[in-house]
Scaffold this motif. Structure first.
Motif, PDB file in Angstrom:
ATOM      1  N   SER A 200       0.839  -1.195   0.000  1.00  0.00           N
ATOM      2  CA  SER A 200       0.000   0.000   0.000  1.00  0.00           C
ATOM      3  C   SER A 200       0.878   1.250   0.000  1.00  0.00           C
ATOM      4  O   SER A 200       1.695   1.442   0.916  1.00  0.00           O
ATOM      5  CB  SER A 200      -0.883   0.005   1.257  1.00  0.00           C
ATOM      6  N   PRO A 201       0.736   2.137  -1.001  1.00  0.00           N
ATOM      7  CA  PRO A 201       1.498   3.387  -0.987  1.00  0.00           C
ATOM      8  C   PRO A 201       1.214   4.215   0.273  1.00  0.00           C
ATOM      9  O   PRO A 201       2.110   4.884   0.782  1.00  0.00           O
ATOM     10  CB  PRO A 201       1.023   4.111  -2.246  1.00  0.00           C
ATOM     11  N   ASN A 202      -0.022   4.143   0.776  1.00  0.00           N
ATOM     12  CA  ASN A 202      -0.341   4.887   2.012  1.00  0.00           C
ATOM     13  C   ASN A 202       0.476   4.372   3.191  1.00  0.00           C
ATOM     14  O   ASN A 202       0.951   5.157   4.025  1.00  0.00           O
ATOM     15  CB  ASN A 202      -1.838   4.785   2.325  1.00  0.00           C
ATOM     16  N   THR A 203       0.640   3.056   3.260  1.00  0.00           N
ATOM     17  CA  THR A 203       1.454   2.491   4.349  1.00  0.00           C
ATOM     18  C   THR A 203       2.918   2.896   4.170  1.00  0.00           C
ATOM     19  O   THR A 203       3.614   3.191   5.149  1.00  0.00           O
ATOM     20  CB  THR A 203       1.311   0.954   4.396  1.00  0.00           C
ATOM     21  N   LEU A 204       3.356   2.928   2.908  1.00  0.00           N
ATOM     22  CA  LEU A 204       4.735   3.405   2.664  1.00  0.00           C
ATOM     23  C   LEU A 204       4.909   4.815   3.236  1.00  0.00           C
ATOM     24  O   LEU A 204       5.928   5.107   3.885  1.00  0.00           O
ATOM     25  CB  LEU A 204       5.046   3.408   1.155  1.00  0.00           C
ATOM     26  N   LEU A 205       3.908   5.692   3.021  1.00  0.00           N
ATOM     27  CA  LEU A 205       4.017   7.060   3.561  1.00  0.00           C
ATOM     28  C   LEU A 205       4.168   7.037   5.084  1.00  0.00           C
ATOM     29  O   LEU A 205       4.991   7.768   5.654  1.00  0.00           O
ATOM     30  CB  LEU A 205       2.792   7.905   3.188  1.00  0.00           C
ATOM     31  N   ASP A 206       3.388   6.173   5.741  1.00  0.00           N
ATOM     32  CA  ASP A 206       3.472   6.083   7.211  1.00  0.00           C
ATOM     33  C   ASP A 206       4.862   5.610   7.647  1.00  0.00           C
ATOM     34  O   ASP A 206       5.443   6.140   8.599  1.00  0.00           O
ATOM     35  CB  ASP A 206       2.415   5.101   7.751  1.00  0.00           C
ATOM     36  N   VAL A 207       5.380   4.620   6.918  1.00  0.00           N
ATOM     37  CA  VAL A 207       6.702   4.072   7.284  1.00  0.00           C
ATOM     38  C   VAL A 207       7.783   5.144   7.085  1.00  0.00           C
ATOM     39  O   VAL A 207       8.629   5.375   7.958  1.00  0.00           O
ATOM     40  CB  VAL A 207       7.014   2.805   6.446  1.00  0.00           C
ATOM     41  N   LEU A 208       7.731   5.821   5.923  1.00  0.00           N
ATOM     42  CA  LEU A 208       8.733   6.873   5.640  1.00  0.00           C
ATOM     43  C   LEU A 208       8.711   7.951   6.710  1.00  0.00           C
ATOM     44  O   LEU A 208       9.753   8.440   7.149  1.00  0.00           O
ATOM     45  CB  LEU A 208       8.463   7.516   4.275  1.00  0.00           C
ATOM     46  N   ASP A 209       7.496   8.305   7.128  1.00  0.00           N
ATOM     47  CA  ASP A 209       7.352   9.432   8.051  1.00  0.00           C
ATOM     48  C   ASP A 209       7.926   9.133   9.440  1.00  0.00           C
ATOM     49  O   ASP A 209       8.195  10.057  10.216  1.00  0.00           O
ATOM     50  CB  ASP A 209       5.866   9.811   8.159  1.00  0.00           C
ATOM     51  N   LEU A 210       8.130   7.859   9.732  1.00  0.00           N
ATOM     52  CA  LEU A 210       8.657   7.509  11.068  1.00  0.00           C
ATOM     53  C   LEU A 210      10.165   7.285  11.061  1.00  0.00           C
ATOM     54  O   LEU A 210      10.774   7.061  12.111  1.00  0.00           O
ATOM     55  CB  LEU A 210       7.950   6.242  11.576  1.00  0.00           C
ATOM     56  N   GLY A 211      10.777   7.320   9.871  1.00  0.00           N
ATOM     57  CA  GLY A 211      12.192   6.961   9.780  1.00  0.00           C
ATOM     58  C   GLY A 211      13.120   8.134   9.542  1.00  0.00           C
ATOM     59  O   GLY A 211      12.712   9.301   9.591  1.00  0.00           O
ATOM     60  N   ALA A 212      14.360   7.796   9.228  1.00  0.00           N
ATOM     61  CA  ALA A 212      15.420   8.811   9.101  1.00  0.00           C
ATOM     62  C   ALA A 212      15.236   9.715   7.888  1.00  0.00           C
ATOM     63  O   ALA A 212      15.835  10.787   7.824  1.00  0.00           O
ATOM     64  CB  ALA A 212      16.779   8.124   9.027  1.00  0.00           C
ATOM     65  N   ALA A 214      12.265  10.900   6.881  1.00  0.00           N
ATOM     66  CA  ALA A 214      11.018  11.666   6.990  1.00  0.00           C
ATOM     67  C   ALA A 214      11.302  13.121   6.621  1.00  0.00           C
ATOM     68  O   ALA A 214      12.345  13.662   6.992  1.00  0.00           O
ATOM     69  CB  ALA A 214      10.487  11.595   8.418  1.00  0.00           C
ATOM     70  N   ASN A 215      10.405  13.725   5.864  1.00  0.00           N
ATOM     71  CA  ASN A 215      10.581  15.150   5.557  1.00  0.00           C
ATOM     72  C   ASN A 215       9.244  15.779   5.191  1.00  0.00           C
ATOM     73  O   ASN A 215       8.308  15.083   4.768  1.00  0.00           O
ATOM     74  CB  ASN A 215      11.634  15.345   4.448  1.00  0.00           C
ATOM     75  N   PRO A 216       9.128  17.110   5.341  1.00  0.00           N
ATOM     76  CA  PRO A 216       7.842  17.782   5.080  1.00  0.00           C
ATOM     77  C   PRO A 216       7.339  17.579   3.651  1.00  0.00           C
ATOM     78  O   PRO A 216       6.140  17.524   3.424  1.00  0.00           O
ATOM     79  CB  PRO A 216       8.148  19.259   5.346  1.00  0.00           C
ATOM     80  N   MET A 217       8.262  17.471   2.689  1.00  0.00           N
ATOM     81  CA  MET A 217       7.810  17.340   1.294  1.00  0.00           C
ATOM     82  C   MET A 217       7.076  16.007   1.076  1.00  0.00           C
ATOM     83  O   MET A 217       5.983  15.987   0.496  1.00  0.00           O
ATOM     84  CB  MET A 217       8.993  17.442   0.332  1.00  0.00           C
ATOM     85  N   PHE A 218       7.644  14.902   1.535  1.00  0.00           N
ATOM     86  CA  PHE A 218       6.969  13.607   1.370  1.00  0.00           C
ATOM     87  C   PHE A 218       5.626  13.637   2.097  1.00  0.00           C
ATOM     88  O   PHE A 218       4.617  13.173   1.596  1.00  0.00           O
ATOM     89  CB  PHE A 218       7.809  12.458   1.948  1.00  0.00           C
ATOM     90  N   LYS A 219       5.644  14.217   3.301  1.00  0.00           N
ATOM     91  CA  LYS A 219       4.434  14.240   4.123  1.00  0.00           C
ATOM     92  C   LYS A 219       3.317  15.072   3.466  1.00  0.00           C
ATOM     93  O   LYS A 219       2.152  14.688   3.453  1.00  0.00           O
ATOM     94  CB  LYS A 219       4.788  14.834   5.494  1.00  0.00           C
ATOM     95  N   MET A 220       3.717  16.197   2.886  1.00  0.00           N
ATOM     96  CA  MET A 220       2.718  17.098   2.315  1.00  0.00           C
ATOM     97  C   MET A 220       2.240  16.629   0.936  1.00  0.00           C
ATOM     98  O   MET A 220       1.051  16.635   0.637  1.00  0.00           O
ATOM     99  CB  MET A 220       3.315  18.504   2.203  1.00  0.00           C
ATOM    100  N   LYS A 221       3.188  16.204   0.102  1.00  0.00           N
ATOM    101  CA  LYS A 221       2.815  15.886  -1.295  1.00  0.00           C
ATOM    102  C   LYS A 221       2.322  14.449  -1.455  1.00  0.00           C
ATOM    103  O   LYS A 221       1.554  14.167  -2.378  1.00  0.00           O
ATOM    104  CB  LYS A 221       4.022  16.076  -2.228  1.00  0.00           C
ATOM    105  N   GLY A 222       2.798  13.528  -0.605  1.00  0.00           N
ATOM    106  CA  GLY A 222       2.483  12.102  -0.784  1.00  0.00           C
ATOM    107  C   GLY A 222       0.987  11.816  -0.903  1.00  0.00           C
ATOM    108  O   GLY A 222       0.546  11.214  -1.903  1.00  0.00           O
ATOM    109  N   PRO A 223       0.167  12.252   0.066  1.00  0.00           N
ATOM    110  CA  PRO A 223      -1.260  11.918   0.004  1.00  0.00           C
ATOM    111  C   PRO A 223      -1.940  12.426  -1.272  1.00  0.00           C
ATOM    112  O   PRO A 223      -2.736  11.709  -1.884  1.00  0.00           O
ATOM    113  CB  PRO A 223      -1.831  12.603   1.260  1.00  0.00           C
TER     114      PRO A 223
END
Ligand SMILES: NC(=O)C1=CN([C@@H]2O[C@H](COP(=O)(O)OP(=O)(O)OC[C@H]3O[C@@H](n4cnc5c(N)ncnc54)[C@H](OP(=O)(O)O)[C@@H]3O)[C@@H](O)[C@H]2O)C=CC1
Ligand SMILES: O=CCCC(=O)O
Length: 295
Positions: A200-212, A214-223
């Motif tokens: 799931s790409p959504n789960t990938l976003l959650d995983v990325l956001d908890l790791g090293a 993580a950044n505002p761009m992925f968090k903001m643009k991903g969804p």
């Protein structure tokens, strides 16, 4: 503070001018295409509208430019009714557009020849940070002008840097956007890889956001990317311009940049398939191999 001139009412210029008005600055604005409807909204907030760059410079001690690219930045300075017709001793021009160092230096020399002062001041941060006064300002050039315009920078940004001689602000901005554009490509590839391999790409976003990484761009643009939604905050055509200018800076300095070169190809392909006016995250469509279903 004195009335501030503002040339270029695009996504960024309009948000920045509006922010200055909200904070009590008097602002005189100009846009090449008057019919875009920005005037009424800005006028409602107290702006006056100038009929040319020269007219705005004549009226204001300090004028800011926020134009799309080197050709636009040069045009408002050198063309008829441009800045050079009115800039003189005691007046300052601050170009906040993202351009290359050569363009900035050309403008600086011409302005100084007329007795004016010049500061380049490109920014990190997009539409929302511009609206919220949270930009990062990368200025270089005349230190006296930097000190004089700081009250406005303090409204527009959360941090201002003074980087020394003209060209250093432009170069810093291009390095930052080269990294950002390359990251957006890797992120897009990762989203496609997750999807195609049954994750799931959504789960990938959650995983990325908890790791090293993580950044505002992925968090903001991903969804919104996952929703195929690319309402432009930072137009893709401008990101491709920045990759091109950063690669030219790499050429000049004999820096090998294979990652940025590959990212530039993807942005070029996206432009050639009509995605240039969408947000730069629309490069995702190139990796998916589909056309966007909505903007
Ligand atoms: N959007 C973003 O997130 C960010 C953008 N930037 C940089 O800021 C600058 C502006 O970006 P943005 O506001 O997004 O861009 P827009 O495309 O929304 O606006 C571009 C502006 O430039 C003007 N323009 C274009 N060509 C000319 C010309 N030949 N002569 C005079 N004016 C011209 C446009 O006028 P007209 O309406 O007539 O077309 C418009 O006012 C660019 O350099 C961009 O790279 C920097 C940080 C973030
Ligand atoms: O030049 C555009 C930068 C966009 C950003 O920093 O989010």
């Amino acid at each position: 503070m004195e009335e501030i001139g503002f040339l270029g009412m695009g996504i960024m210029g309009k948000a920045m001018a509006m922010n200055l008005l909200r904070h009590g600055f008097k602002v005189s604005v100009w846009n090449r295409t008057l019919s875009k409807g920005f005037c009424d909204e800005l006028k409602e907030h107290g702006a006056s509208v100038g009929e040319s760059p020269a007219a705005v410079i004549k009226k204001c001690k300090y004028t800011i430019g926020m134009l799309s690219d080197p050709a636009a930045a040069l045009s408002v300075v050198f063309d008829k009714d441009g800045i050079l017709e009115e800039i003189c001793s005691g007046k300052g021009y601050i170009d906040m557009s993202t351009v290359d160092a050569e363009t900035s230096s050309k403008i600086s020399e011409a302005v100084k020849k007329k007795g004016g002062s010049f500061l380049e001041a490109p920014v990190s941060g997009s539409k929302k940070p511009a609206e919220d006064g949270q930009l990062v300002i990368l200025s270089a050039g005349d230190k006296g002008l930097y000190d004089a315009i700081l009250p406005a920078f303090d409204v527009l940004g959360k941090k201002s840097f003074f980087l020394g001689e003209v060209g250093n602000g432009a170069k810093m901005k291009l390095v930052v956007n080269m990294i950002m554009g390359s990251m957006m490509n890797a992120f897009s590839e990762g989203l496609v890889l997750a999807d195609k391999s049954g994750l799931s790409p959504n789960t990938l976003l959650d995983v990325l956001d908890l790791g090293a990484i993580a950044n505002p761009m992925f968090k903001m643009k991903g969804p919104s990317m996952i929703q195929n939604s690319y309402s432009p905050a930072f137009p893709l055509k401008h990101q491709q311009k920045d990759m091109r200018l950063a690669l030219a800076l790499g050429d000049e300095n004999a820096v090998s940049m294979p990652v940025a070169a590959a990212a530039n190809e993807a942005f070029k392909k996206a432009r050639s398939t009509g995605l240039g006016d969408l947000d730069f995250s629309a490069v995702y469509e190139i990796f998916k191999g589909t056309e966007p279903s909505s903007a």
